[in-house]
Motif scaffolding. Structure first.
Motif, PDB file in Angstrom:
ATOM      1  N   GLY A  33       0.790  -1.221   0.000  1.00 23.51           N
ATOM      2  CA  GLY A  33       0.000   0.000   0.000  1.00 23.51           C
ATOM      3  C   GLY A  33       0.819   1.265   0.000  1.00 23.51           C
ATOM      4  N   THR A  34       2.132   1.177   0.227  1.00 23.45           N
ATOM      5  CA  THR A  34       2.985   2.370   0.245  1.00 23.45           C
ATOM      6  C   THR A  34       4.012   2.340  -0.887  1.00 23.45           C
ATOM      7  OG1 THR A  34       4.394   1.248   1.878  1.00 23.45           O
ATOM      8  CG2 THR A  34       2.703   2.748   2.712  1.00 23.45           C
ATOM      9  N   VAL A  35       4.904   1.374  -0.854  1.00 21.98           N
ATOM     10  CA  VAL A  35       5.981   1.322  -1.849  1.00 21.98           C
ATOM     11  C   VAL A  35       5.416   1.137  -3.254  1.00 21.98           C
ATOM     12  CG1 VAL A  35       8.028   0.065  -2.589  1.00 21.98           C
ATOM     13  CG2 VAL A  35       7.633   0.443  -0.159  1.00 21.98           C
ATOM     14  N   LEU A  36       4.519   0.148  -3.412  1.00 19.95           N
ATOM     15  CA  LEU A  36       3.973  -0.112  -4.741  1.00 19.95           C
ATOM     16  C   LEU A  36       2.990   0.956  -5.189  1.00 19.95           C
ATOM     17  CD1 LEU A  36       3.473  -3.987  -4.592  1.00 19.95           C
ATOM     18  CD2 LEU A  36       5.358  -2.681  -5.560  1.00 19.95           C
ATOM     19  N   ARG A  37       2.472   1.730  -4.266  1.00 20.26           N
ATOM     20  CA  ARG A  37       1.581   2.829  -4.657  1.00 20.26           C
ATOM     21  C   ARG A  37       2.373   3.945  -5.337  1.00 20.26           C
ATOM     22  NH1 ARG A  37      -3.460   4.372  -2.962  1.00 20.26           N
ATOM     23  NH2 ARG A  37      -3.433   2.688  -1.419  1.00 20.26           N
ATOM     24  N   TRP A  38       3.556   4.228  -4.805  1.00 20.73           N
ATOM     25  CA  TRP A  38       4.369   5.315  -5.351  1.00 20.73           C
ATOM     26  C   TRP A  38       5.334   4.845  -6.436  1.00 20.73           C
ATOM     27  CZ3 TRP A  38       4.849   6.120   0.453  1.00 20.73           C
ATOM     28  CH2 TRP A  38       3.792   6.922   0.924  1.00 20.73           C
ATOM     29  N   PHE A  39       5.718   3.573  -6.381  1.00 24.16           N
ATOM     30  CA  PHE A  39       6.644   3.023  -7.382  1.00 24.16           C
ATOM     31  C   PHE A  39       6.063   1.725  -7.951  1.00 24.16           C
ATOM     32  CE2 PHE A  39       9.111   5.286  -4.154  1.00 24.16           C
ATOM     33  CZ  PHE A  39       9.776   6.213  -4.937  1.00 24.16           C
ATOM     34  N   PRO A  40       4.993   1.825  -8.713  1.00 23.69           N
ATOM     35  CA  PRO A  40       4.350   0.604  -9.217  1.00 23.69           C
ATOM     36  C   PRO A  40       5.183  -0.058 -10.311  1.00 23.69           C
ATOM     37  CG  PRO A  40       3.296   2.526 -10.164  1.00 23.69           C
ATOM     38  CD  PRO A  40       4.304   3.047  -9.166  1.00 23.69           C
ATOM     39  N   ALA A  41       5.068  -1.376 -10.387  1.00 23.07           N
ATOM     40  CA  ALA A  41       5.721  -2.122 -11.461  1.00 23.07           C
ATOM     41  C   ALA A  41       4.851  -2.060 -12.712  1.00 23.07           C
ATOM     42  CB  ALA A  41       5.935  -3.574 -11.032  1.00 23.07           C
ATOM     43  N   PRO A  42       5.455  -2.148 -13.897  1.00 23.38           N
ATOM     44  CA  PRO A  42       4.651  -2.168 -15.125  1.00 23.38           C
ATOM     45  C   PRO A  42       3.658  -3.324 -15.110  1.00 23.38           C
ATOM     46  CG  PRO A  42       6.971  -1.861 -15.641  1.00 23.38           C
ATOM     47  CD  PRO A  42       6.900  -2.192 -14.180  1.00 23.38           C
ATOM     48  N   GLU A  43       2.489  -3.096 -15.693  1.00 24.36           N
ATOM     49  CA  GLU A  43       1.437  -4.117 -15.662  1.00 24.36           C
ATOM     50  C   GLU A  43       1.869  -5.427 -16.305  1.00 24.36           C
ATOM     51  OE1 GLU A  43      -3.178  -4.731 -17.195  1.00 24.36           O
ATOM     52  OE2 GLU A  43      -2.247  -2.750 -17.237  1.00 24.36           O
ATOM     53  N   PRO A  44       2.544  -5.429 -17.481  1.00 26.71           N
ATOM     54  CA  PRO A  44       2.982  -6.716 -18.048  1.00 26.71           C
ATOM     55  C   PRO A  44       3.927  -7.474 -17.127  1.00 26.71           C
ATOM     56  CG  PRO A  44       3.113  -4.975 -19.689  1.00 26.71           C
ATOM     57  CD  PRO A  44       2.849  -4.309 -18.377  1.00 26.71           C
ATOM     58  N   PHE A  45       4.834  -6.736 -16.454  1.00 29.95           N
ATOM     59  CA  PHE A  45       5.766  -7.397 -15.540  1.00 29.95           C
ATOM     60  C   PHE A  45       5.026  -8.020 -14.364  1.00 29.95           C
ATOM     61  CE2 PHE A  45       8.310  -7.185 -11.651  1.00 29.95           C
ATOM     62  CZ  PHE A  45       9.403  -7.948 -12.014  1.00 29.95           C
ATOM     63  N   ALA A  46       4.072  -7.287 -13.779  1.00 31.36           N
ATOM     64  CA  ALA A  46       3.312  -7.813 -12.649  1.00 31.36           C
ATOM     65  C   ALA A  46       2.492  -9.032 -13.058  1.00 31.36           C
ATOM     66  CB  ALA A  46       2.408  -6.719 -12.081  1.00 31.36           C
ATOM     67  N   ARG A  47       1.903  -8.970 -14.253  1.00 35.28           N
ATOM     68  CA  ARG A  47       1.097 -10.105 -14.713  1.00 35.28           C
ATOM     69  C   ARG A  47       1.974 -11.338 -14.954  1.00 35.28           C
ATOM     70  NH1 ARG A  47      -1.094  -7.609 -18.356  1.00 35.28           N
ATOM     71  NH2 ARG A  47       0.244  -8.176 -20.116  1.00 35.28           N
ATOM     72  N   GLU A  48       3.133 -11.125 -15.583  1.00 40.15           N
ATOM     73  CA  GLU A  48       4.035 -12.249 -15.844  1.00 40.15           C
ATOM     74  C   GLU A  48       4.561 -12.849 -14.543  1.00 40.15           C
ATOM     75  OE1 GLU A  48       8.265 -13.111 -18.185  1.00 40.15           O
ATOM     76  OE2 GLU A  48       7.212 -11.194 -18.417  1.00 40.15           O
ATOM     77  N   LEU A  49       4.870 -11.998 -13.565  1.00 43.58           N
ATOM     78  CA  LEU A  49       5.340 -12.489 -12.276  1.00 43.58           C
ATOM     79  C   LEU A  49       4.264 -13.306 -11.575  1.00 43.58           C
ATOM     80  CD1 LEU A  49       7.565 -12.524 -10.132  1.00 43.58           C
ATOM     81  CD2 LEU A  49       6.618 -10.396  -9.225  1.00 43.58           C
ATOM     82  N   GLY A  50       3.002 -12.834 -11.647  1.00 41.03           N
ATOM     83  CA  GLY A  50       1.914 -13.587 -11.034  1.00 41.03           C
ATOM     84  C   GLY A  50       1.737 -14.947 -11.660  1.00 41.03           C
ATOM     85  N   GLU A  51       1.861 -15.028 -12.985  1.00 46.95           N
ATOM     86  CA  GLU A  51       1.753 -16.322 -13.653  1.00 46.95           C
ATOM     87  C   GLU A  51       2.930 -17.221 -13.305  1.00 46.95           C
ATOM     88  OE1 GLU A  51       1.514 -15.288 -17.717  1.00 46.95           O
ATOM     89  OE2 GLU A  51      -0.528 -14.470 -17.607  1.00 46.95           O
ATOM     90  N   LEU A  52       4.109 -16.618 -13.148  1.00 45.62           N
ATOM     91  CA  LEU A  52       5.292 -17.410 -12.817  1.00 45.62           C
ATOM     92  C   LEU A  52       5.189 -18.010 -11.419  1.00 45.62           C
ATOM     93  CD1 LEU A  52       8.143 -18.154 -13.926  1.00 45.62           C
ATOM     94  CD2 LEU A  52       9.000 -16.159 -12.712  1.00 45.62           C
TER      95      LEU A  52
END
Length: 731
Positions: free
Chosen positions: A542-561
């Motif tokens: 809720g803090t770090v990822l709010r201000w420094f979010p990861a790109p959506e494709p990277f987050a999606r690929e990481l979730g699948e991995l």
């Protein structure tokens, strides 16, 4: 002039020079071994890369409708994968389908007679440069961003022209700077030529040929590489080698002069008699060599930038920002050269001996920089971790305009690690007064690699161990890249983290209890780790990822991995939550933390957390993992045990895995990329604060080594100091 005297002196000097074994090694042994090994390695590298490129199918985007039978002919050609409309922007797709986008007028292509080369004695005609248009711009973006290897555009009128027996038009957009793209263009052009000849043969069999019937369609390859990329390819092939070689020379001679030269002049002994510490000596000498090397690199970068801007036309000039970034990339390289050359030169007795000592290191480093001139050597996961080569290929990628953030981050981090190891090596050497005075010591004694019973490692040993484990993990993971994700994760954690950690502790005789934190933890410590494990993900997310979010494709690929390709939930939980909690904690909050603890708890917690974040190999995961590493390090500091950190780590990973696996309705928005609500964030902060307070109130006695272990550590330190001083007296 008396020739007999000249001959006598010549013979005397040659005999004295060749009598030196190091001279013979430099003149005979090094060339005999180095160049064959280098040639074999390069031929193997080129052969493997060429074979891999030949084996890889080319992904071709098709923007339009291929005529009947043409798609089947291309698919049957082999090693060509057609991807309809891949990478095509909506406006370009709509324009091609409606016929609003037509092929730009160009010179009339010559008829294809099946010959790839021009007639003998005639120069190959330059390819037509297509004016800027929406299709060209979109194709350039798709190919340069590596979405596809090439773009095939059958223009809208092609089907109708072929249907009435006329001539259609096809365009191939490719990037000549990319080897895969050039290969795709060659494959596609060959397949289209074969299809055209087949169509012509069918028409000739039917007779009654209208105008243009014998040609069927024109194939017009069009290079989408911008002029700046073509210039960057040429500059990137030679600039890295020249800049790195000059940086090498900038530190080569000063390192010898400030060590072996001082021994030869007798000033090193005077310096050692002064009331200064060895760390002060190495710091001053290292900074002097580094500043000279850095100024040499700066002068070369400035000179090259001015030369390039003067010789090239305005449209092709490489921007000053590229040269500025090139100089920044040379900083870790100059650090590595300065520390390494200074540490090696101090073993020499005089200036000549110093040159002989540094040449075996100079040649391999210069050859590593030189192989970047090969077209097949690019910035990839293999080269991003190779010392010196990683910066050379990164500079090459910078000139070409292809420097992905992840690989750039990996190359810089690995270069910083190598520079730190070289600095630690130089500091270790300068602590041995016997070496500074011209004496000799075994390599194991200089490097501190002797077996020691009991106690914990030093900070230098822990950092060197981390660097070695990280390199092993990186290259080892590439070797098992073709296995399943579950196998990769299990082998990486156990084989590349756990086994080397336990082997280092056992092999060097360190106490597992003191080094790895294998102590029971208090109830309060475990309860605090439990609360942090349940709530830390919400506070960080809720803090770090709010201000420094990861790109959506990277987050999606990481979730699948993380889901390991659909493995059962117990297997996913075991491999993603439990296994890293054990293997990574024993390395980072065990071996690494134990060595850094002597510098104070703040340094141990912060540095181990930073290394923990860097080890995850992604700039987008650095801040979240660093934040989690701070909590894990604090748990180790307050409890003196690795168990609370392992519990915290397992709960944090386990909750993330459970959310991704079961996808509860209340978390659907989070899984789709929505920000964590502030209410959940504040709740996570409150629970995390409660966990930190419980950890803080745990038994303070657990933060210190046990009395017998502490005594062993202090005795060992005194023994090392006595050995260093005794060696100096003997020298």
């Amino acid at each position: 002039m008396r020739l007999a005297i000249v001959w006598t002196i010549l013979r005397k000097e040659l005999v004295e020079s060749l009598r030196d074994r190091r001279t013979l090694v430099r003149l005979v042994v090094v060339p005999l071994l180095l160049y064959p090994l280098f040639a074999l390695a390069m031929s193997k590298l080129v052969g493997v890369e060429a074979a891999a490129r030949e084996a890889r199918p080319s992904r071709i985007a098709v923007w339009g409708e291929l005529a009947d039978g043409l798609q089947a002919r291309l698919s049957a050609a082999g090693k060509i994968e057609l991807a309809p409309w891949a990478g095509a922007p909506p406006d370009v797709r709509e324009g091609l389908l409606s016929g609003a986008l037509a092929p730009p007028a160009g010179p009339e292509p010559a008829p294809d007679d099946g010959e790839a080369a021009p007639p003998e004695g005639e120069a190959e005609p330059p390819r037509w440069i297509e004016p800027e248009n929406p299709v060209l711009a979109a194709a350039r973006a798709a190919v340069s961003e590596r979405k596809v290897d090439a773009v095939l555009v059958p223009w809208p009128s092609m089907g109708a022209e072929l249907g009435r027996g006329g001539k259609g038009a096809v365009a191939i957009y490719f990037d000549s700077v990319r080897a895969d793209s050039a290969t795709a263009e060659a494959r596609l052009e060959g397949a289209l030529q074969r299809a055209r000849r087949a169509i012509v043969a069918d028409r000739e069999a039917e007779r009654g040929l209208p105008e243009g019937f014998s040609r069927a369609f024109d194939v017009v390859p069009r290079d989408v590489a911008a002029d700046s990329r073509k210039v960057g390819q040429i500059l990137g092939a030679m600039m890295p080698m020249l800049l790195i070689l000059m940086s090498l020379l900038g530190s080569f001679l000063p390192a010898i002069d400030l060590t072996a030269g001082e021994k030869e002049r007798g000033t090193m002994q005077t310096l050692l008699c002064a009331p200064v510490r060895p760390i002060e000596i190495i710091s001053g000498k290292f900074l002097a060599v580094w500043v000279i090397s850095l100024l040499t690199a700066l002068g070369n970068v400035v000179s090259m930038s001015l030369t390039v801007s003067r010789l090239l036309p305005d449209a092709m000039v490489v921007g000053p920002g590229t040269f500025a970034l090139t100089f920044v990339l040379l900083v870790p390289v100059t650090l590595l050269f300065s520390a390494l050359f200074l540490a090696l030169a101090v073993f020499a007795k005089d200036f000549k001996d110093g040159q002989n000592a540094l040449m075996p290191a100079y040649l391999p480093l210069s050859l590593l920089a030189g192989i970047t001139a090969l077209p097949v050597v690019e910035l990839n996961p293999w080269t991003a971790y190779a010392p010196v080569l990683n910066i050379a290929v990164l500079i090459k990628a910078l000139f070409v305009g292809e420097a992905p953030a992840d690989l750039l981050f990996t190359a810089l981090v690995s270069s910083a690690l190598y520079a730190c190891l070289a600095l630690l090596f130089a500091a270790r050497v300068f602590e041995r007064e016997s070496v500074l005075l011209g004496g000799h010591e075994p390599a194991r004694a200089v490097l501190g690699l002797g077996r020691r019973a009991g106690g914990a490692p030093s900070a230098g040993f822990s950092l060197a161990a981390f660097a070695g484990v990280q390199v092993l993990f990186f290259y080892g993971s590439l070797l098992i890249a073709r296995t399943s994700v579950a196998v990769q994760l299990a082998v990486s954690q156990v084989g590349f983290f756990l086994v080397p950690t336990l082997a280092l502790v056992a092999g060097f005789g360190y106490s597992p209890r003191a080094t790895l934190g294998l102590r029971p933890a208090s109830v309060r410590g475990l309860a605090g780790a439990l609360l942090l494990g349940v709530a830390a993900w919400a506070a960080i997310g809720g803090t770090v990822l709010r201000w420094f979010p990861a790109p959506e494709p990277f987050a999606r690929e990481l979730g699948e991995l993380v889901l390991l390709g659909g493995q059962p939930y117990p297997v996913v939980l075991l491999l993603v939550a439990v296994t890293p909690a054990v293997c990574e904690e024993l390395l980072f909050r065990g071996l690494v933390y134990a060595g850094l603890r002597r510098a104070g708890p703040a340094v141990a917690i912060g540095v181990s957390a930073l290394l923990f974040g860097l080890a995850h190999g992604s700039v987008y995961r650095l801040l979240p993992t660093f934040s989690l590493g701070l909590a894990l390090g604090y748990a180790r500091h307050r409890t003196g045990s690795v168990l609370p950190g392992a519990l915290l780590h397992a709960l944090n990973n386990g909750l993330a895995v459970s959310l991704l696996y079961f996808k509860p309705s209340w978390a659907q928005g989070l899984l789709e990329g929505d920000l964590l609500p502030w209410s959940v964030t504040f709740a996570g902060m409150v629970v995390s604060l409660a966990g930190l307070l419980l950890l803080r109130s745990s038994a303070p006695s657990a933060t210190e080594p046990e009395p017998d272990e502490k005594a062993k550590m202090e005795a060992r330190d005194r023994h090392d100091a006595d050995a260093s001083g005794g060696g100096g007296g003997q020298g």
